[in-house]
Design an enzyme around this catalytic site. Structure first.
Site, PDB file in Angstrom:
ATOM      1  N   GLY A   1      85.721  69.632 -24.461  1.00 11.50           N
ATOM      2  CA  GLY A   1      84.515  70.438 -24.429  1.00 11.50           C
ATOM      3  C   GLY A   1      84.108  70.773 -23.015  1.00 11.50           C
ATOM      4  O   GLY A   1      84.387  70.019 -22.072  1.00 11.50           O
TER       5      GLY A   1
ATOM      6  N   GLY B   1      81.191  71.460 -20.040  1.00 12.58           N
ATOM      7  CA  GLY B   1      80.032  70.652 -19.687  1.00 12.58           C
ATOM      8  C   GLY B   1      80.368  69.439 -18.857  1.00 12.58           C
ATOM      9  O   GLY B   1      79.477  68.672 -18.486  1.00 12.58           O
ATOM     10  N   HIS B   2      81.675  69.244 -18.578  1.00  9.67           N
ATOM     11  CA  HIS B   2      82.094  68.093 -17.777  1.00  9.67           C
ATOM     12  C   HIS B   2      82.606  68.528 -16.403  1.00  9.67           C
ATOM     13  O   HIS B   2      83.275  67.753 -15.721  1.00  9.67           O
ATOM     14  CB  HIS B   2      83.191  67.322 -18.508  1.00  9.67           C
ATOM     15  CG  HIS B   2      82.810  66.901 -19.883  1.00  9.67           C
ATOM     16  ND1 HIS B   2      81.709  66.114 -20.142  1.00  9.67           N
ATOM     17  CD2 HIS B   2      83.355  67.190 -21.103  1.00  9.67           C
ATOM     18  CE1 HIS B   2      81.603  65.911 -21.441  1.00  9.67           C
ATOM     19  NE2 HIS B   2      82.582  66.558 -22.057  1.00  9.67           N
TER      20      HIS B   2
ATOM     21  N   LYS C   1      91.340  62.618 -23.433  1.00  9.20           N
ATOM     22  CA  LYS C   1      90.317  61.569 -23.431  1.00  9.20           C
ATOM     23  C   LYS C   1      90.118  61.091 -24.868  1.00  9.20           C
ATOM     24  O   LYS C   1      90.159  61.877 -25.817  1.00  9.20           O
ATOM     25  CB  LYS C   1      88.981  62.104 -22.890  1.00  9.20           C
ATOM     26  CG  LYS C   1      89.053  62.620 -21.482  1.00  9.20           C
ATOM     27  CD  LYS C   1      87.670  62.985 -20.948  1.00  9.20           C
ATOM     28  CE  LYS C   1      86.907  63.955 -21.819  1.00  9.20           C
ATOM     29  NZ  LYS C   1      87.598  65.261 -21.991  1.00  9.20           N
TER      30      LYS C   1
ATOM     31  N   HIS D   1      78.559  62.643 -23.441  1.00 10.85           N
ATOM     32  CA  HIS D   1      78.024  63.634 -24.368  1.00 10.85           C
ATOM     33  C   HIS D   1      76.632  63.215 -24.834  1.00 10.85           C
ATOM     34  O   HIS D   1      76.211  63.535 -25.944  1.00 10.85           O
ATOM     35  CB  HIS D   1      78.937  63.792 -25.592  1.00 10.85           C
ATOM     36  CG  HIS D   1      80.356  64.070 -25.253  1.00 10.85           C
ATOM     37  ND1 HIS D   1      81.296  63.065 -25.141  1.00 10.85           N
ATOM     38  CD2 HIS D   1      80.998  65.230 -24.983  1.00 10.85           C
ATOM     39  CE1 HIS D   1      82.468  63.595 -24.832  1.00 10.85           C
ATOM     40  NE2 HIS D   1      82.315  64.909 -24.718  1.00 10.85           N
TER      41      HIS D   1
ATOM     42  N   ASP E   1      55.146  70.514   0.308  1.00 10.30           N
ATOM     43  CA  ASP E   1      56.296  69.876  -0.318  1.00 10.30           C
ATOM     44  C   ASP E   1      56.046  68.422  -0.683  1.00 10.30           C
ATOM     45  O   ASP E   1      56.955  67.715  -1.112  1.00 10.30           O
ATOM     46  CB  ASP E   1      57.529  69.973   0.577  1.00 10.30           C
ATOM     47  CG  ASP E   1      57.266  69.433   1.978  1.00 10.30           C
ATOM     48  OD1 ASP E   1      56.192  68.840   2.183  1.00 10.30           O
ATOM     49  OD2 ASP E   1      58.124  69.618   2.855  1.00 10.30           O
TER      50      ASP E   1
ATOM     51  N   CYS F   1      53.649  64.927   3.230  1.00  7.75           N
ATOM     52  CA  CYS F   1      52.801  64.736   4.417  1.00  7.75           C
ATOM     53  C   CYS F   1      52.190  63.337   4.466  1.00  7.75           C
ATOM     54  O   CYS F   1      52.243  62.661   5.486  1.00  7.75           O
ATOM     55  CB  CYS F   1      51.698  65.796   4.442  1.00  7.75           C
ATOM     56  SG  CYS F   1      50.573  65.640   5.848  1.00  7.75           S
TER      57      CYS F   1
ATOM     58  N   THR G   1      47.744  74.621  10.445  1.00  5.51           N
ATOM     59  CA  THR G   1      48.636  73.516  10.788  1.00  5.51           C
ATOM     60  C   THR G   1      47.805  72.434  11.463  1.00  5.51           C
ATOM     61  O   THR G   1      46.595  72.598  11.699  1.00  5.51           O
ATOM     62  CB  THR G   1      49.754  73.950  11.749  1.00  5.51           C
ATOM     63  OG1 THR G   1      49.181  74.262  13.020  1.00  5.51           O
ATOM     64  CG2 THR G   1      50.529  75.144  11.201  1.00  5.51           C
TER      65      THR G   1
ATOM     66  N   GLY H   1      48.259  68.349   6.816  1.00  9.79           N
ATOM     67  CA  GLY H   1      48.549  67.929   8.178  1.00  9.79           C
ATOM     68  C   GLY H   1      47.331  68.023   9.079  1.00  9.79           C
ATOM     69  O   GLY H   1      47.100  67.155   9.929  1.00  9.79           O
TER      70      GLY H   1
END
Length: 616
Positions: free
Chosen positions: A56, A58-59, A117, A235, A440, A443, A536, A594
């Site tokens: 399959g 997906g691997h 497999k 899976h 992000d 800080c 800033t 900041g």
């Protein structure tokens, strides 16, 4: 569990992926209808044995990205997590056999080795293809079948009928048998070495969640935020053991790894339900650390370190290390470990492949996009590779160049630094929340790391307060080493310049703080384009320093100016910093974290009670 995918359509994803691989290697061919990617045998003049695998999708990179010289001759792709049909597999054999025949028929020793497999669908459909081909003389005696079953997690008593699952260790069978075939070995020789590798593999996986199949509804992940599952299949099959961490986080690698290595290496006497391969102390092995799809390279390298340390404690000798993405479960956040037991160096001829041969086959560089770089040397002790650097603070200038201050002043300086550090640590959750909305999210943690680093210097008496210049050189070093990034650079430059500004013209001159701070700000401006108003940290810093130096105000008045400047960043369009790339405005009217961090620091220094002030 990631449930968003960047695709055109789930129905076309597999074929589009195979076509993309063709662009990476112009030697490859693709049968679109059968979804078979293959390498025509005439591209490998010595090779007379083809290796086919598949399963399959997906691997990835398994299996199709391993098609190329030195690895697979062909890969057959089913739909995501679904075995290809017997018809597809037959077509793959026909394609590679077509190019391994001569006008007189099959070349002596030539043929095809099908590597599968151990999953029910793969065994049935690949086996169906082999049996269908057996009725044709061209294929009857020249198509062999090799099943790989390397999972060690599931107990023996549970798998008496189906056997162990085939996992990432299958890739090592591709590599070693594939390279031997490229060198012109016969079908018997290739099958024999593939069988040796298969019988000496042990693999186990661990994940923090399940993968998501494109085009399906996102289900509820059964694992909690603090849980990991050992033995999960590729899976999304459930594992055999769950471990729970503390404080809402998964357990650390230092707790997980010993469990994994014990399951991999336990003898049948130690664990009657396992013990598939005997790993006695001093056994030579190959270690493969495999990304199951959703782990970052940053985490994967840390996994490798923990694995090698734990394995070495078991007395096993690692001859080669592979670390990367080899066989995934789409985007599963986890990894698997594979151990390949190597023949002993004392093993005589006629007793199977030698260790040198297997290492040579593994070291050879294939021409397939899915195979990553490996070192052709065993790992060495980290002590041979680690270089100890001298911290910036230990290289500070001699204190004789700067004026000394009284013990009473030194206590006051140390007290102010402690207040500032504790205030930043206390404010971390709020600063993190603000930055999660508007940036992000790092800080608060960055400032906390710097504050904790400075407190550690105070605790070790590396900062005594007796020499101001040395104090701020040390703090600059902490900002550089512990904070990092843009904030760490800005703080480090500022404090380094502050140390310069505190150097008096003579030992009797009183410290001129407004001058020193203005000198530091001026120096900082030579390395950043940010000028207020910029949303800033320079906004409140500039307001504070210029209020003291230019306007000649007292420290409390300067603090109020800094607070006003920080609050003015709420909703302001950013002109510098990372926020510029994200639209530049404070999310939901938040101040720049900041900028507020500077206010937290200044408020703790100016106000003897160390209050951080309210963000409103």
């Amino acid at each position: 569990m990631a449930s968003k995918h960047l695709i055109n359509s789930p129905s076309t994803l597999v074929i589009e992926s195979l076509e993309g691989l063709c662009l990476l290697n112009p030697e490859l061919k693709l049968d679109r209808d059968a979804r078979v990617l293959f390498l025509p045998m005439f591209n490998s003049p010595l090779q007379k044995v083809a290796l086919i695998c598949g399963g399959g999708s997906g691997h990835e990179p398994a299996h199709a990205a391993f098609v190329g010289k030195g690895l697979l001759s062909a890969a057959v792709s089913g739909s995501v997590f679904a075995s290809p049909s017997g018809k597809q597999v037959r077509r793959a054999v026909e394609l590679v056999h077509l190019h391994s025949t001569t006008s007189d028929g099959i070349e002596q020793g030539a043929g095809t080795l099908i590597i599968v497999k151990n999953y029910t669908g793969d065994i049935l459909n690949f086996g169906l293809a082999k049996e269908a081909l057996a009725s044709f003389p061209t294929y009857a005696n020249s198509v062999r079948f090799l099943t790989v079953a390397d999972d060690v997690s599931v107990p023996r008593s549970r798998i008496t009928l189906v056997g162990r699952r085939g996992l990432a260790g299958t890739v090592l069978v591709y590599k070693i048998a594939g390279e031997l075939a490229t060198r012109g070995a016969s079908l018997d020789e290739v099958e024999k070495i593939g069988q040796y590798v298969t019988e000496n593999l042990a693999t186990i996986g661990v994940a923090t969640g399940h993968s998501h199949v494109p085009g399906t509804e996102r289900g509820q992940d059964a694992l909690g935020k603090d849980e990991i599952e050992i033995g999960m299949g590729i899976h999304n099959e459930p594992g055999v053991l769950r471990l729970r961490g503390s404080n809402g986080a998964p357990p650390p690698l230092s707790e997980i790894m010993p469990r994994l290595i014990t399951l991999l290496t336990a003898s049948q006497e130690e664990d009657p339900e396992r013990g598939w391969v005997s790993f006695l102390p001093s056994t030579d092995i190959v270690l493969m650390v495999n990304n199951l799809g959703g782990l970052s390279p940053l985490e994967l390298s840390a996994v490798l370190l923990e694995a090698t340390e734990t394995i070495s404690q078991k007395g096993l000798r690692i001859k080669r290390v592979l670390c990367g993405t080899y066989m995934t479960s789409l985007n599963m956040p986890g990894f698997s470990l594979t151990l390949l037991k190597l023949p002993s160096m004392e093993q005589g001829t006629g007793q199977g492949p030698s260790q040198d041969m297997i290492i040579s086959l593994l070291d050879a560089s294939p021409e397939a996009p899915g195979w990553g770089w490996i070192s052709r040397r065993p790992p060495v002790a980290l002590s041979e590779q680690i270089v100890t650097s001298v911290s910036f603070s230990s290289r500070s200038s001699s204190s004789s160049k700067f004026s000394s201050i009284t013990n009473e002043d030194a206590k006051g300086i140390v007290g102010a630094i402690k207040r500032a550090c504790n205030a930043l640590i206390h404010a971390e959750p709020e600063l993190t929340r603000m930055d999660t909305v508007a940036g992000d999210g790092d800080c608060g943690l960055t400032l906390k790391a710097g504050a904790e680093g400075v407190l550690a210097l105070l605790l070790s008496n590396e900062i005594s307060g007796n020499n101001l210049s040395d104090v701020f050189v040390a703090i600059a070093g902490v900002a550089e080493d512990k904070m990092g990034g843009t904030s760490g650079g800005l703080y480090s430059i500022f404090f380094s310049a502050l140390a310069q500004g505190l150097q008096p013209s003579s030992s009797t001159v009183k410290v001129d703080w407004p001058y020193a701070l203005h000198h530091a700000l001026t120096k900082l401006y030579t390395y950043t384009r940010a000028r207020p108003p910029s949303r800033t940290l320079v906004d409140p810093l500039d307001a504070f320093v210029n209020s003291l130096h230019t306007e000649k105000t007292d420290s409390m008045s300067a603090l109020k100016k800094a607070q006003e400047a920080a609050r003015a960043t709420r909703g302001m369009q950013a002109k510098a910093g990372r926020a510029v790339y994200g639209g530049g405005e404070g999310g939901e009217g938040e101040m720049d974290p900041g900028a507020w961090g500077v206010v937290v620091l200044l408020n703790a220094i100016v106000d003897d009670e160390g209050q951080t002030g309210k963000t409103q």
